[in-house]
Design a protein around this motif. Sequence first.
Motif, PDB file in Angstrom:
ATOM      1  N   UNK A 185       0.838  -1.207   0.000  1.00  0.00           N
ATOM      2  CA  UNK A 185       0.000   0.000   0.000  1.00  0.00           C
ATOM      3  C   UNK A 185       0.873   1.258   0.000  1.00  0.00           C
ATOM      4  N   UNK A 186       1.931   1.269   0.825  1.00  0.00           N
ATOM      5  CA  UNK A 186       2.841   2.423   0.863  1.00  0.00           C
ATOM      6  C   UNK A 186       3.516   2.630  -0.488  1.00  0.00           C
ATOM      7  N   UNK A 187       3.939   1.541  -1.128  1.00  0.00           N
ATOM      8  CA  UNK A 187       4.607   1.656  -2.434  1.00  0.00           C
ATOM      9  C   UNK A 187       3.681   2.305  -3.451  1.00  0.00           C
ATOM     10  N   UNK A 188       2.398   1.878  -3.458  1.00  0.00           N
ATOM     11  CA  UNK A 188       1.449   2.445  -4.418  1.00  0.00           C
ATOM     12  C   UNK A 188       1.202   3.926  -4.128  1.00  0.00           C
ATOM     13  N   UNK A 189       1.071   4.307  -2.865  1.00  0.00           N
ATOM     14  CA  UNK A 189       0.865   5.712  -2.513  1.00  0.00           C
ATOM     15  C   UNK A 189       2.076   6.552  -2.905  1.00  0.00           C
ATOM     16  N   UNK A 190       3.271   6.018  -2.655  1.00  0.00           N
ATOM     17  CA  UNK A 190       4.467   6.783  -2.995  1.00  0.00           C
ATOM     18  C   UNK A 190       4.608   6.947  -4.520  1.00  0.00           C
TER      19      UNK A 190
ATOM     20  N   UNK B 265       1.988   7.002  -6.650  1.00  0.00           N
ATOM     21  CA  UNK B 265       0.950   7.937  -7.105  1.00  0.00           C
ATOM     22  C   UNK B 265       1.362   9.374  -6.841  1.00  0.00           C
ATOM     23  N   UNK B 266       1.874   9.596  -5.645  1.00  0.00           N
ATOM     24  CA  UNK B 266       2.200  10.973  -5.268  1.00  0.00           C
ATOM     25  C   UNK B 266       3.670  11.318  -5.507  1.00  0.00           C
ATOM     26  N   UNK B 267       4.391  10.457  -6.226  1.00  0.00           N
ATOM     27  CA  UNK B 267       5.773  10.707  -6.624  1.00  0.00           C
ATOM     28  C   UNK B 267       6.636  11.173  -5.442  1.00  0.00           C
ATOM     29  N   UNK B 268       6.521  10.414  -4.373  1.00  0.00           N
ATOM     30  CA  UNK B 268       7.291  10.724  -3.157  1.00  0.00           C
ATOM     31  C   UNK B 268       8.741  10.315  -3.362  1.00  0.00           C
ATOM     32  N   UNK B 269       9.699  11.162  -2.933  1.00  0.00           N
ATOM     33  CA  UNK B 269      11.123  10.773  -3.040  1.00  0.00           C
ATOM     34  C   UNK B 269      11.358   9.476  -2.262  1.00  0.00           C
ATOM     35  N   UNK B 270      12.280   8.655  -2.792  1.00  0.00           N
ATOM     36  CA  UNK B 270      12.464   7.320  -2.205  1.00  0.00           C
ATOM     37  C   UNK B 270      12.960   7.379  -0.759  1.00  0.00           C
ATOM     38  N   UNK B 271      13.814   8.373  -0.464  1.00  0.00           N
ATOM     39  CA  UNK B 271      14.340   8.430   0.903  1.00  0.00           C
ATOM     40  C   UNK B 271      13.265   8.846   1.885  1.00  0.00           C
ATOM     41  N   UNK B 272      12.308   9.704   1.447  1.00  0.00           N
ATOM     42  CA  UNK B 272      11.184  10.075   2.316  1.00  0.00           C
ATOM     43  C   UNK B 272      10.266   8.879   2.529  1.00  0.00           C
ATOM     44  N   UNK B 273      10.029   8.160   1.452  1.00  0.00           N
ATOM     45  CA  UNK B 273       9.160   6.983   1.551  1.00  0.00           C
ATOM     46  C   UNK B 273       9.769   5.945   2.482  1.00  0.00           C
ATOM     47  N   UNK B 274      11.044   5.695   2.299  1.00  0.00           N
ATOM     48  CA  UNK B 274      11.701   4.716   3.166  1.00  0.00           C
ATOM     49  C   UNK B 274      11.691   5.172   4.626  1.00  0.00           C
ATOM     50  N   UNK B 275      11.905   6.454   4.847  1.00  0.00           N
ATOM     51  CA  UNK B 275      11.965   6.982   6.205  1.00  0.00           C
ATOM     52  C   UNK B 275      10.628   6.802   6.923  1.00  0.00           C
TER      53      UNK B 275
ATOM     54  N   UNK C  64       8.093   4.916   6.063  1.00  0.00           N
ATOM     55  CA  UNK C  64       7.718   3.497   6.172  1.00  0.00           C
ATOM     56  C   UNK C  64       8.443   2.850   7.357  1.00  0.00           C
ATOM     57  N   UNK C  65       9.726   3.173   7.474  1.00  0.00           N
ATOM     58  CA  UNK C  65      10.500   2.602   8.573  1.00  0.00           C
ATOM     59  C   UNK C  65       9.984   3.089   9.921  1.00  0.00           C
TER      60      UNK C  65
ATOM     61  N   UNK D  19       7.305   1.753  14.935  1.00  0.00           N
ATOM     62  CA  UNK D  19       6.289   2.019  15.967  1.00  0.00           C
ATOM     63  C   UNK D  19       5.405   0.793  16.187  1.00  0.00           C
ATOM     64  N   UNK D  20       4.980   0.190  15.056  1.00  0.00           N
ATOM     65  CA  UNK D  20       4.119  -0.990  15.170  1.00  0.00           C
ATOM     66  C   UNK D  20       4.854  -2.136  15.863  1.00  0.00           C
ATOM     67  N   UNK D  21       6.120  -2.376  15.416  1.00  0.00           N
ATOM     68  CA  UNK D  21       6.869  -3.479  15.997  1.00  0.00           C
ATOM     69  C   UNK D  21       7.207  -3.224  17.471  1.00  0.00           C
ATOM     70  N   UNK D  22       7.422  -1.951  17.818  1.00  0.00           N
ATOM     71  CA  UNK D  22       7.733  -1.641  19.213  1.00  0.00           C
ATOM     72  C   UNK D  22       6.546  -1.987  20.113  1.00  0.00           C
ATOM     73  N   UNK D  23       5.368  -1.481  19.754  1.00  0.00           N
ATOM     74  CA  UNK D  23       4.195  -1.762  20.577  1.00  0.00           C
ATOM     75  C   UNK D  23       3.823  -3.245  20.523  1.00  0.00           C
ATOM     76  N   UNK D  24       4.070  -3.862  19.353  1.00  0.00           N
ATOM     77  CA  UNK D  24       3.812  -5.296  19.270  1.00  0.00           C
ATOM     78  C   UNK D  24       4.723  -6.080  20.211  1.00  0.00           C
ATOM     79  N   UNK D  25       6.015  -5.651  20.266  1.00  0.00           N
ATOM     80  CA  UNK D  25       6.965  -6.325  21.154  1.00  0.00           C
ATOM     81  C   UNK D  25       6.584  -6.125  22.623  1.00  0.00           C
TER      82      UNK D  25
END
Length: 628
Positions: free
Chosen positions: A176-181, A183-193, A195-196, A201-207
Amino acid sequence: MKNGLLRRFRHVFEPDPPENNHIHLNYSSEQLRKKVEFRQLAILKHRTTAVVAIRMLLILIFSGVCWKYVGGWVMGLWLGFALMHTLASMKSADDFFNEIEPEKKFRYWRNRSLQMIIVSGLSVGFAGFYFMIPDNVIVEMVLLALVVGVTFGSIPLYAIWPPALWAYVPCTLLPTFVKLFIIYETPWFVAVFWSAVLLLIIFYFGARLNSIYTQGIYRAFEREYLMEQLIYQRQRADYVREAAEMEINSRTKFFAGANHDLRQPLQAMGIFISVLESQADDQTRPIVEGLSKACHSVSTLVDEILMISKLDSKTIKINPIRFSLQELFAELEAEFEPQCRNKGLALEVQSVPADIVTDEQLLERVIRNLLGNAVRYTSSGMLLLRSKISRKNTLIITVSDTGCGISPEEREKLFQAYYRGAGGFKAKEGFGLGLSVVKKICELLSIDIKVISKVGKGSIFRLELPLRAQTSKESSPAKPQTLNLRPLDGTRILVIEDDRLIRESLKTLLEGWGCVVRTAEFYDAELAAKLVHESPIDLIFSDFNLGPEHMTGLQSIFRIRSALGRRIPAIVSTAAPRDAVISQYEEETEGLNFSDSAVDLMEMPLLLQKPISPHEINRAIHRLLDKK
């Protein structure tokens, strides 16, 4: 340093280790890890059905809202696949719990579950990538709500088992993030940042959530372990208790048989020795006296062993009655005064004028044992038997002597069975059982016993008895009866005894005291007729057990009283347990009311436990006749 930072970073996303205060569960670390992981998988399978059903409902809502925008054969295939996967997940959960031993096939179920979780995440991720339409706000919003809602809604489920969380979340969010990035031509480093950041956050609360679940699992293991230990200990305690009860029952049966088999011949021996004493000359008297001492020693040992066995097996029944403490002290004074006089000791008895309620025979045994020890271990001086009532309405009985005393070290072992201190070995008498019997009876009667002693000065045994009922009365102290055998000239006594030797020896003994004796082997109608038409009797002396085909001594006495229409004083000698005799008396008199009768024909006879010395028989007869 680099490795330290890496370990800290990894620790943020790993479950906390078990706390150090966990109870040892008899597992190795590897075994415990596998059991925890299997329990996590089992919990996940248990909750899978509800979660996949809600997920399918969200997919249907998304399809219904967005069908007119993105509907078609692709969405139809996707819906069919999602439905089939939902049913397959439910079926997998059922198969898991229907498995006989799923823990042995853990690797299979782990791999199968991971595959289904990855497929489930990719199906949601596919929707987020394929159905995302540029410039269509409704589809974007609904689709984002679906993806984010399904992802975050699944975190509580998959956080139970970390591999499931690590596999599911990237599969749903990253497409989903890849498709949004795109569509909106998001720079790859912003997208990676971003997304990470979101994944962290999800993995922290999951842990953190997994840490809570894991601690709960460990606690559950501890509860199960403690419950197993509790059940095991309870079963073990039941086994030990049953074994102890069987041992007690076996021992009780043995001593019940030994009780009669040992007391009966000792009774006969005692009576015969008494007859020999009255007929002995100067040449045979030392032999008879030695024989009498030996018989008395054996009788004492048998009596104390049988008493301890009954106390240990808790088969003694307390029989509280109201009696005069002064009369009890007078009888004890009459019994021990000659022994003290023979040893050159002074005996002083001081009693409060009071009636008390307790088991008279057991209390008498306690005091007699204490007085017997005091006489045995005192070579000079005096003995004091005293009673008083404290301000707290407690009866205090003290037995004091000026004997050898007891050291503090010996005092700790004083009430142990077969223990004899230094004074006991010097006295060369006793078996070390008297004080053990005293302690057990005091516990049975709720009597507090204390010992005060000083080596070379003497000892004081103090009994404290709470008074349940006590009547003070002003009267002169009871005069002790002399222990010498008192004559019974002209006293008419009926002796009922099935043992011929004991019957004849009793007749000889009583006739030697001047009694007119009539004997019978058992009670029957012929005996009743003779008693009614011939000379009356003043007292009945009967054995309790008169044979399996005849009435007991109690029943015989009650029928003789009924036939003669008067309450005749009676003595029952028994080798059976005293409690059994009392229980039978209570059963036979239950429901009978003599409140309107002038004569209580069912009055309990005086019980004497075999072996009975001639002095006890003489004293008991005088006691009943004086009362009459």
